[in-house]
Design a protein around this motif. Structure first.
Motif, PDB file in Angstrom:
ATOM      1  N   GLY A 150       0.613  -1.236   0.353  1.00 21.59           N
ATOM      2  CA  GLY A 150      -0.223   0.417   0.492  1.00 21.59           C
ATOM      3  C   GLY A 150       0.738   1.120   0.506  1.00 21.59           C
ATOM      4  O   GLY A 150       0.351   2.700  -0.124  1.00 21.59           O
ATOM      5  N   ALA A 151       2.260   1.658  -0.580  1.00 19.43           N
ATOM      6  CA  ALA A 151       2.896   2.409  -0.595  1.00 19.43           C
ATOM      7  C   ALA A 151       2.448   3.210  -1.993  1.00 19.43           C
ATOM      8  O   ALA A 151       2.354   2.956  -2.399  1.00 19.43           O
ATOM      9  CB  ALA A 151       4.531   1.968  -0.307  1.00 19.43           C
ATOM     10  N   PRO A 152       2.894   4.682  -1.165  1.00 17.68           N
ATOM     11  CA  PRO A 152       2.428   6.028  -2.234  1.00 17.68           C
ATOM     12  C   PRO A 152       3.673   5.830  -4.086  1.00 17.68           C
ATOM     13  O   PRO A 152       3.327   5.657  -4.489  1.00 17.68           O
ATOM     14  CB  PRO A 152       2.145   7.180  -1.281  1.00 17.68           C
ATOM     15  CG  PRO A 152       3.394   6.160  -1.096  1.00 17.68           C
ATOM     16  CD  PRO A 152       3.013   5.347   0.021  1.00 17.68           C
ATOM     17  N   ALA A 153       4.469   5.380  -3.317  1.00 19.69           N
ATOM     18  CA  ALA A 153       5.398   5.344  -4.160  1.00 19.69           C
ATOM     19  C   ALA A 153       6.880   3.877  -3.700  1.00 19.69           C
ATOM     20  O   ALA A 153       6.851   3.338  -2.505  1.00 19.69           O
ATOM     21  CB  ALA A 153       5.985   6.635  -4.816  1.00 19.69           C
ATOM     22  N   VAL A 154       7.782   3.590  -4.684  1.00 24.58           N
ATOM     23  CA  VAL A 154       8.525   2.562  -4.544  1.00 24.58           C
ATOM     24  C   VAL A 154       9.525   3.136  -5.708  1.00 24.58           C
ATOM     25  O   VAL A 154       9.522   3.286  -6.634  1.00 24.58           O
ATOM     26  CB  VAL A 154       8.310   1.338  -4.464  1.00 24.58           C
ATOM     27  CG1 VAL A 154       9.247   0.170  -4.389  1.00 24.58           C
ATOM     28  CG2 VAL A 154       7.067   0.509  -3.744  1.00 24.58           C
ATOM     29  N   ILE A 155      11.217   3.530  -4.973  1.00 21.82           N
ATOM     30  CA  ILE A 155      12.201   3.945  -5.740  1.00 21.82           C
ATOM     31  C   ILE A 155      12.785   2.439  -6.053  1.00 21.82           C
ATOM     32  O   ILE A 155      13.668   2.012  -4.784  1.00 21.82           O
ATOM     33  CB  ILE A 155      12.534   5.270  -4.930  1.00 21.82           C
ATOM     34  CG1 ILE A 155      11.457   5.972  -5.000  1.00 21.82           C
ATOM     35  CG2 ILE A 155      14.456   5.067  -6.000  1.00 21.82           C
ATOM     36  CD1 ILE A 155      11.898   7.120  -4.346  1.00 21.82           C
ATOM     37  N   GLY A 156      13.755   2.443  -7.125  1.00 19.82           N
ATOM     38  CA  GLY A 156      14.559   1.696  -6.933  1.00 19.82           C
ATOM     39  C   GLY A 156      16.353   2.280  -6.415  1.00 19.82           C
ATOM     40  O   GLY A 156      16.762   3.634  -6.639  1.00 19.82           O
ATOM     41  N   TYR A 172      11.140   3.293 -11.216  1.00 19.63           N
ATOM     42  CA  TYR A 172      10.188   4.306  -9.958  1.00 19.63           C
ATOM     43  C   TYR A 172       9.010   3.615 -10.117  1.00 19.63           C
ATOM     44  O   TYR A 172       8.192   3.517 -11.332  1.00 19.63           O
ATOM     45  CB  TYR A 172      10.130   5.908 -10.320  1.00 19.63           C
ATOM     46  CG  TYR A 172      11.895   6.748 -10.104  1.00 19.63           C
ATOM     47  CD1 TYR A 172      11.654   7.246  -9.072  1.00 19.63           C
ATOM     48  CD2 TYR A 172      12.737   5.997 -10.987  1.00 19.63           C
ATOM     49  CE1 TYR A 172      13.550   7.320  -9.169  1.00 19.63           C
ATOM     50  CE2 TYR A 172      13.760   6.793 -11.073  1.00 19.63           C
ATOM     51  CZ  TYR A 172      14.253   7.560  -9.825  1.00 19.63           C
ATOM     52  OH  TYR A 172      15.388   8.196  -9.337  1.00 19.63           O
ATOM     53  N   VAL A 173       7.702   3.362  -9.790  1.00 20.49           N
ATOM     54  CA  VAL A 173       6.828   3.328  -9.112  1.00 20.49           C
ATOM     55  C   VAL A 173       5.715   4.011  -8.570  1.00 20.49           C
ATOM     56  O   VAL A 173       6.496   4.275  -7.265  1.00 20.49           O
ATOM     57  CB  VAL A 173       6.385   1.292  -8.699  1.00 20.49           C
ATOM     58  CG1 VAL A 173       4.987   1.359  -8.889  1.00 20.49           C
ATOM     59  CG2 VAL A 173       7.431   0.682  -9.209  1.00 20.49           C
ATOM     60  N   GLY A 174       4.130   4.362  -8.385  1.00 17.38           N
ATOM     61  CA  GLY A 174       4.299   5.861  -7.974  1.00 17.38           C
ATOM     62  C   GLY A 174       2.334   5.683  -8.354  1.00 17.38           C
ATOM     63  O   GLY A 174       2.425   5.341  -9.809  1.00 17.38           O
ATOM     64  N   ARG A 175       1.897   5.901  -7.590  1.00 17.23           N
ATOM     65  CA  ARG A 175       0.216   5.864  -7.257  1.00 17.23           C
ATOM     66  C   ARG A 175       0.445   7.168  -8.219  1.00 17.23           C
ATOM     67  O   ARG A 175       0.468   7.993  -7.406  1.00 17.23           O
ATOM     68  CB  ARG A 175      -0.277   5.585  -5.827  1.00 17.23           C
ATOM     69  CG  ARG A 175      -0.424   4.503  -5.483  1.00 17.23           C
ATOM     70  CD  ARG A 175      -1.128   4.545  -4.249  1.00 17.23           C
ATOM     71  NE  ARG A 175      -0.280   2.890  -3.574  1.00 17.23           N
ATOM     72  CZ  ARG A 175      -1.116   1.845  -3.625  1.00 17.23           C
ATOM     73  NH1 ARG A 175      -1.911   1.319  -4.141  1.00 17.23           N
ATOM     74  NH2 ARG A 175      -0.625   0.898  -2.711  1.00 17.23           N
ATOM     75  N   PRO A 176      -0.754   7.222  -9.279  1.00 14.52           N
ATOM     76  CA  PRO A 176      -0.792   8.621  -9.948  1.00 14.52           C
ATOM     77  C   PRO A 176      -1.551   9.602  -9.334  1.00 14.52           C
ATOM     78  O   PRO A 176      -1.280  11.097  -9.217  1.00 14.52           O
ATOM     79  CB  PRO A 176      -1.274   8.154 -11.095  1.00 14.52           C
ATOM     80  CG  PRO A 176      -1.716   7.013 -11.752  1.00 14.52           C
ATOM     81  CD  PRO A 176      -1.479   6.161 -10.462  1.00 14.52           C
ATOM     82  N   ASP A 177      -2.597   9.647  -8.200  1.00 18.60           N
ATOM     83  CA  ASP A 177      -2.493  10.698  -7.052  1.00 18.60           C
ATOM     84  C   ASP A 177      -2.070  11.211  -6.364  1.00 18.60           C
ATOM     85  O   ASP A 177      -1.590  12.742  -6.027  1.00 18.60           O
ATOM     86  CB  ASP A 177      -3.809  10.271  -6.608  1.00 18.60           C
ATOM     87  CG  ASP A 177      -3.744   8.739  -6.136  1.00 18.60           C
ATOM     88  OD1 ASP A 177      -3.306   7.880  -6.349  1.00 18.60           O
ATOM     89  OD2 ASP A 177      -5.139   8.489  -4.956  1.00 18.60           O
ATOM     90  N   VAL A 178      -0.976  10.348  -5.999  1.00 14.39           N
ATOM     91  CA  VAL A 178       0.053  10.945  -5.450  1.00 14.39           C
ATOM     92  C   VAL A 178       0.853  11.388  -5.583  1.00 14.39           C
ATOM     93  O   VAL A 178       1.594  12.484  -5.334  1.00 14.39           O
ATOM     94  CB  VAL A 178       0.497   9.415  -4.587  1.00 14.39           C
ATOM     95  CG1 VAL A 178       1.282  10.578  -3.194  1.00 14.39           C
ATOM     96  CG2 VAL A 178      -0.720   8.877  -2.778  1.00 14.39           C
TER      97      VAL A 178
END
Length: 237
Positions: free
Chosen positions: A133-139, A177-183
């Motif tokens: 449920g993280a807002p984003a994940v970064i390598g 980089y993975v992110g939820r667009p709204d956040v």
């Protein structure tokens, strides 16, 4: 598409590849192991299992031709205000989302300057974001030497070691980089509270921005994605 039985919604992969580069001109189309460098990121996208759609955002005709030749949809052509050296990758993401339309649960930014990432890094980072449920994940990768090697030079040239910390530092490697667009669009950044790191060995997260970086990447290539006689344990000491 994230694992069997998962209901994660839709995952968009975005490959940003503008034409300009001050450190290494033409780097995205520079030949690496027999293919343009951007082609290796597109190949990793094809191998990944979590991406519902992949789009290329570019102002470079050569990149557009490579993507089309590999069977990808026509790239999104960036407007001039998103093509200079000061262009924000968040603005490029915003432009791609607006152009494509529809609802997306995750955006995965995959820069062509990290050609040694594997499909496992794409799939793993997206699944980590979804499952936690993280807002984003970064390598991220470990720094190339232990922190005890790092320090500062004073004005008089004296070396002063950094104070030791309980944990070893990591560096954002730029590979995934993975992110939820709204956040993501609200923060205008992948970083912020709650963001997690996807740990990668330094060789898989190698970022190419200079001639030196490219030369090292060529040397690492057979050990990461080729047929070297023996794999690397890691480039980190």
């Amino acid at each position: 598409m994230i694992g069997e039985g998962a209901n994660a919604g839709r995952v968009l992969g975005l490959v940003p590849a503008r034409a300009g580069s001050q450190g290494l001109p033409g780097k995205n189309t520079r030949d690496l192991a027999g293919r343009p460098m951007v082609a290796w990121t597109l190949e990793a996208c094809r191998e990944a299992t979590v991406l519902d759609q992949v789009v290329v955002s570019t102002d470079d005709e050569a990149v557009a031709e490579i993507a089309t030749r590999m069977g990808y949809p026509p790239p999104f052509r960036r407007p001039s205000d998103l093509s200079g050296p000061q262009a924000s990758v968040i603005d490029a993401i915003d432009h791609a989302l607006a152009t494509l339309g529809g609802q997306w649960d995750y955006v995965v930014l995959l820069q062509p300057t990290s050609p040694l990432r594997l499909r496992a890094d794409i799939d793993g980072a997206v699944r980590l974001c979804h499952e936690t449920g993280a807002p984003a994940v970064i390598g991220v990768s470990p720094v190339l030497k232990p922190q005890t090697f790092y320090g500062r030079l004073a004005d008089d040239g004296a070396f002063r070691p950094n104070a030791p910390e309980p944990d070893e530092p990591v560096v954002i490697n730029g590979a995934v980089y993975v992110g939820r667009p709204d956040v993501l669009l609200r923060r205008r950044s992948f970083q912020g509270p709650g963001v997690l790191g996807w740990s990668m060995p330094p060789e898989r997260g190698w970022d190419v921005d200079t001639v030196f970086d490219f030369a090292v990447c060529e040397a690492l290539w057979p050990h990461v994605r080729g047929d070297a006689a023996a794999p690397l344990d890691s480039v980190r000491r």
